[in-house]
Design a protein around this motif. Sequence first.
Motif, PDB file in Angstrom:
ATOM      1  N   THR A 107      42.225  32.886  -3.850  1.00 16.79           N
ATOM      2  CA  THR A 107      41.785  31.681  -3.419  1.00 16.79           C
ATOM      3  C   THR A 107      43.023  31.113  -2.167  1.00 16.79           C
ATOM      4  OG1 THR A 107      40.429  31.218  -4.970  1.00 16.79           O
ATOM      5  CG2 THR A 107      40.937  29.480  -3.965  1.00 16.79           C
ATOM      6  N   ILE A 108      42.763  30.936  -1.357  1.00 13.78           N
ATOM      7  CA  ILE A 108      43.840  30.624  -0.168  1.00 13.78           C
ATOM      8  C   ILE A 108      43.616  28.998   0.148  1.00 13.78           C
ATOM      9  CG2 ILE A 108      42.615  31.554   1.644  1.00 13.78           C
ATOM     10  CD1 ILE A 108      46.534  31.146   1.207  1.00 13.78           C
ATOM     11  N   HIS A 109      44.762  28.312   0.238  1.00 12.76           N
ATOM     12  CA  HIS A 109      44.565  27.040   0.854  1.00 12.76           C
ATOM     13  C   HIS A 109      45.249  27.231   2.397  1.00 12.76           C
ATOM     14  CE1 HIS A 109      45.398  24.911  -3.074  1.00 12.76           C
ATOM     15  NE2 HIS A 109      43.997  24.887  -2.792  1.00 12.76           N
ATOM     16  N   VAL A 110      44.551  27.293   3.293  1.00 11.05           N
ATOM     17  CA  VAL A 110      44.578  27.576   4.690  1.00 11.05           C
ATOM     18  C   VAL A 110      45.840  27.123   5.224  1.00 11.05           C
ATOM     19  CG1 VAL A 110      43.791  27.234   6.982  1.00 11.05           C
ATOM     20  CG2 VAL A 110      42.146  27.937   5.190  1.00 11.05           C
ATOM     21  N   PRO A 111      46.300  25.835   5.023  1.00 16.10           N
ATOM     22  CA  PRO A 111      47.466  25.369   5.772  1.00 16.10           C
ATOM     23  C   PRO A 111      48.919  25.957   5.067  1.00 16.10           C
ATOM     24  CG  PRO A 111      45.913  23.444   4.919  1.00 16.10           C
ATOM     25  CD  PRO A 111      45.689  24.587   4.204  1.00 16.10           C
ATOM     26  N   ARG A 132      37.330  46.153  -3.552  1.00 15.35           N
ATOM     27  CA  ARG A 132      36.464  45.167  -4.362  1.00 15.35           C
ATOM     28  C   ARG A 132      37.038  43.786  -4.192  1.00 15.35           C
ATOM     29  NH1 ARG A 132      37.756  46.035  -9.603  1.00 15.35           N
ATOM     30  NH2 ARG A 132      39.663  47.620  -9.260  1.00 15.35           N
ATOM     31  N   PHE A 133      37.978  43.642  -2.977  1.00 12.55           N
ATOM     32  CA  PHE A 133      38.436  42.201  -3.046  1.00 12.55           C
ATOM     33  C   PHE A 133      37.510  41.398  -2.358  1.00 12.55           C
ATOM     34  CE2 PHE A 133      41.412  39.450  -0.660  1.00 12.55           C
ATOM     35  CZ  PHE A 133      41.823  38.860  -1.476  1.00 12.55           C
ATOM     36  N   GLY A 134      37.968  40.060  -2.609  1.00 13.56           N
ATOM     37  CA  GLY A 134      37.076  38.906  -1.927  1.00 13.56           C
ATOM     38  C   GLY A 134      37.991  37.530  -1.636  1.00 13.56           C
ATOM     39  N   LEU A 135      37.852  36.764  -0.526  1.00 14.90           N
ATOM     40  CA  LEU A 135      38.802  35.771  -0.422  1.00 14.90           C
ATOM     41  C   LEU A 135      37.911  34.530  -0.304  1.00 14.90           C
ATOM     42  CD1 LEU A 135      41.628  35.146   0.748  1.00 14.90           C
ATOM     43  CD2 LEU A 135      40.573  35.071   3.195  1.00 14.90           C
ATOM     44  N   ASN A 136      38.458  33.752  -0.924  1.00 13.11           N
ATOM     45  CA  ASN A 136      38.032  32.257  -1.336  1.00 13.11           C
ATOM     46  C   ASN A 136      38.609  31.416  -0.537  1.00 13.11           C
ATOM     47  OD1 ASN A 136      36.341  30.183  -2.170  1.00 13.11           O
ATOM     48  ND2 ASN A 136      37.743  29.718  -4.046  1.00 13.11           N
ATOM     49  N   ILE A 137      38.389  30.687   0.671  1.00 12.50           N
ATOM     50  CA  ILE A 137      38.871  29.871   1.650  1.00 12.50           C
ATOM     51  C   ILE A 137      38.877  28.299   1.151  1.00 12.50           C
ATOM     52  CG2 ILE A 137      39.151  29.217   4.038  1.00 12.50           C
ATOM     53  CD1 ILE A 137      38.071  31.937   4.819  1.00 12.50           C
ATOM     54  N   VAL A 138      39.817  27.998   1.230  1.00 15.09           N
ATOM     55  CA  VAL A 138      39.745  26.247   0.948  1.00 15.09           C
ATOM     56  C   VAL A 138      40.680  25.772   2.202  1.00 15.09           C
ATOM     57  CG1 VAL A 138      40.610  24.299  -0.380  1.00 15.09           C
ATOM     58  CG2 VAL A 138      39.989  26.563  -1.397  1.00 15.09           C
ATOM     59  N   ALA A 139      39.834  24.874   2.998  1.00 12.92           N
ATOM     60  CA  ALA A 139      40.429  24.442   4.172  1.00 12.92           C
ATOM     61  C   ALA A 139      41.534  23.169   3.811  1.00 12.92           C
ATOM     62  CB  ALA A 139      39.309  23.580   4.889  1.00 12.92           C
ATOM     63  N   GLY A 140      41.466  22.542   2.630  1.00 10.44           N
ATOM     64  CA  GLY A 140      42.442  21.686   2.330  1.00 10.44           C
ATOM     65  C   GLY A 140      41.856  20.547   1.529  1.00 10.44           C
ATOM     66  N   TRP A 141      42.485  20.040   0.582  1.00 13.44           N
ATOM     67  CA  TRP A 141      41.996  18.626   0.072  1.00 13.44           C
ATOM     68  C   TRP A 141      43.087  17.977  -0.740  1.00 13.44           C
ATOM     69  CZ3 TRP A 141      41.949  17.649  -5.156  1.00 13.44           C
ATOM     70  CH2 TRP A 141      41.878  18.592  -6.283  1.00 13.44           C
ATOM     71  N   ASN A 142      44.107  18.895  -1.469  1.00 10.60           N
ATOM     72  CA  ASN A 142      44.816  18.125  -2.484  1.00 10.60           C
ATOM     73  C   ASN A 142      46.399  17.848  -1.997  1.00 10.60           C
ATOM     74  OD1 ASN A 142      46.736  17.875  -4.851  1.00 10.60           O
ATOM     75  ND2 ASN A 142      45.458  19.369  -6.062  1.00 10.60           N
ATOM     76  N   GLU A 143      46.334  16.755  -1.411  1.00 10.78           N
ATOM     77  CA  GLU A 143      47.300  16.066  -0.464  1.00 10.78           C
ATOM     78  C   GLU A 143      48.826  16.259  -1.316  1.00 10.78           C
ATOM     79  OE1 GLU A 143      47.982  12.558   2.721  1.00 10.78           O
ATOM     80  OE2 GLU A 143      46.416  12.564   1.190  1.00 10.78           O
ATOM     81  N   LEU A 154      45.502  17.002   7.254  1.00  5.46           N
ATOM     82  CA  LEU A 154      44.829  16.567   8.487  1.00  5.46           C
ATOM     83  C   LEU A 154      43.531  15.874   8.276  1.00  5.46           C
ATOM     84  CD1 LEU A 154      45.197  20.041  10.354  1.00  5.46           C
ATOM     85  CD2 LEU A 154      46.226  17.950  11.052  1.00  5.46           C
ATOM     86  N   PRO A 155      42.976  15.262   9.392  1.00  9.47           N
ATOM     87  CA  PRO A 155      41.468  14.645   9.074  1.00  9.47           C
ATOM     88  C   PRO A 155      40.549  15.463   8.835  1.00  9.47           C
ATOM     89  CG  PRO A 155      42.416  13.823  11.352  1.00  9.47           C
ATOM     90  CD  PRO A 155      43.574  14.812  10.770  1.00  9.47           C
ATOM     91  N   MET A 292      40.689  13.894 -10.063  1.00 11.22           N
ATOM     92  CA  MET A 292      39.467  13.332  -9.290  1.00 11.22           C
ATOM     93  C   MET A 292      39.818  12.065  -8.254  1.00 11.22           C
ATOM     94  SD  MET A 292      36.431  13.384 -12.305  1.00 11.22           S
ATOM     95  CE  MET A 292      35.086  12.972 -10.918  1.00 11.22           C
ATOM     96  N   GLY A 293      40.863  11.317  -8.523  1.00 17.06           N
ATOM     97  CA  GLY A 293      41.237  10.295  -7.522  1.00 17.06           C
ATOM     98  C   GLY A 293      41.676  10.794  -6.254  1.00 17.06           C
ATOM     99  N   VAL A 294      42.582  11.909  -6.448  1.00 15.04           N
ATOM    100  CA  VAL A 294      42.949  12.994  -5.179  1.00 15.04           C
ATOM    101  C   VAL A 294      41.830  13.365  -4.527  1.00 15.04           C
ATOM    102  CG1 VAL A 294      44.206  14.628  -4.610  1.00 15.04           C
ATOM    103  CG2 VAL A 294      45.190  13.596  -6.289  1.00 15.04           C
ATOM    104  N   ALA A 295      40.728  13.935  -5.169  1.00 10.88           N
ATOM    105  CA  ALA A 295      39.641  14.537  -4.190  1.00 10.88           C
ATOM    106  C   ALA A 295      39.038  13.509  -3.967  1.00 10.88           C
ATOM    107  CB  ALA A 295      38.918  15.270  -5.694  1.00 10.88           C
TER     108      ALA A 295
END
Length: 389
Positions: A107-111, A132-143, A154-155, A292-295
């Motif tokens: 799992t990767i945080h893009v930034p 057998r590899f796979g990538l889970n992409i997270v654009a970003g949320w955990n400031e 970013l917005p 959950m407050g951050v999310a």
Amino acid sequence: MSTDDQTKASTDAPLLNSENAFKLAVFGANVSGGCAVTSVEGTIAVDWSETKRIAQAADAAGLDAMVPVARWKGPGGAVNFNDRSFETFTWAAAVAAVTERLQVLATIHVPTAHPLRIAKEIATVDHISGGRFGLNIVAGWNEPEFAMFGVPQLPHDERYAVAAEWVSVIKRLWNEDTFDYEGKYFRGKGVHSSPRPVQSPGPLIMSAGASGAGLAFAAEHANINFIMAEDIAAHAAKAEMARRTARDKYNREIAVMGMGYVVCADTEKEAKAYFDYYVNQKGDWEGAAKMMGVAATNVEAMDMSTKSALTSMVAGYAAQPLVGTPEQIADGILKMSRAGLNGCTLSWVNYEEGIAQYREQILPLLVQAGLRSEIVTTADADLTERVAL
């Protein structure tokens, strides 16, 4: 292990092939606490011997994949949930080396990483795993985590624009030799990466997109949209929306997976009593509320303001509850399948006990329901081959 001319189709990977009608993946086994925000005994501690046991048990139980959580610091609270964690690419490489069948994702945080570096890491783990590899992409949320990197949040919709350009560079590196790139967010001269992944046109991509921008990103770039929903009806609606977005906007088919947490006992009463113990008596409600407050500030299309949402977070990372007897667990999984999901992740308070219980008591029921195939061991396969000869 494999060379560039020994490729395999990415559709042959466990989460995309036709072996099991409903896919099942272990979620969150690389972070302290796993998916339960509780001080109860038996949760994930995060050490290599534990990781190896869980991975090999999941492999032997015929589960399809392991999906890690990318975490850099905990939210605080009594247990500081997920604060101790294994970085997901090195974790995936190690898990791939000690397993034979299951798909291993990172799992990767893009930034946090340049696409050239990630393309190389992906190819490396894909070779270690034999495709057998796979990538889970997270654009970003955990400031608070991004602040550690000095990366501004970013917005919301722009995060997905960055992710789209980022993954486009990676896909070109998987399939082209050398090129110049000049985009809005990334640029490079003579961009090149060798070896290419074993899988062609590249490893599976997963993304958790719920907002309009997230759905569009997954529809264009991912093989699987990984969704969270409050109940079965909401799962059905979100699955349909994900598929319709992919078909209407990009003329693509996309799989959809949900999340489930398992509390299984011989009787429903026992399962509910244990749920009450680890959630209501031992749950770290303060830590869950902080996360959950951050999310809630940074994630669209999710209501995190209710008591039931907080309970769900403490119990199993806001996943679908699968609580009861083995028969009730199997029935809950069947309902997720009938809602239109192609699969789901699973988590437990105690992963080793939970995977053993799955193999012995739940899997036979899922085979009977037509959702899973019986496990074929290496010895069984060797015997079949000898008989055929």
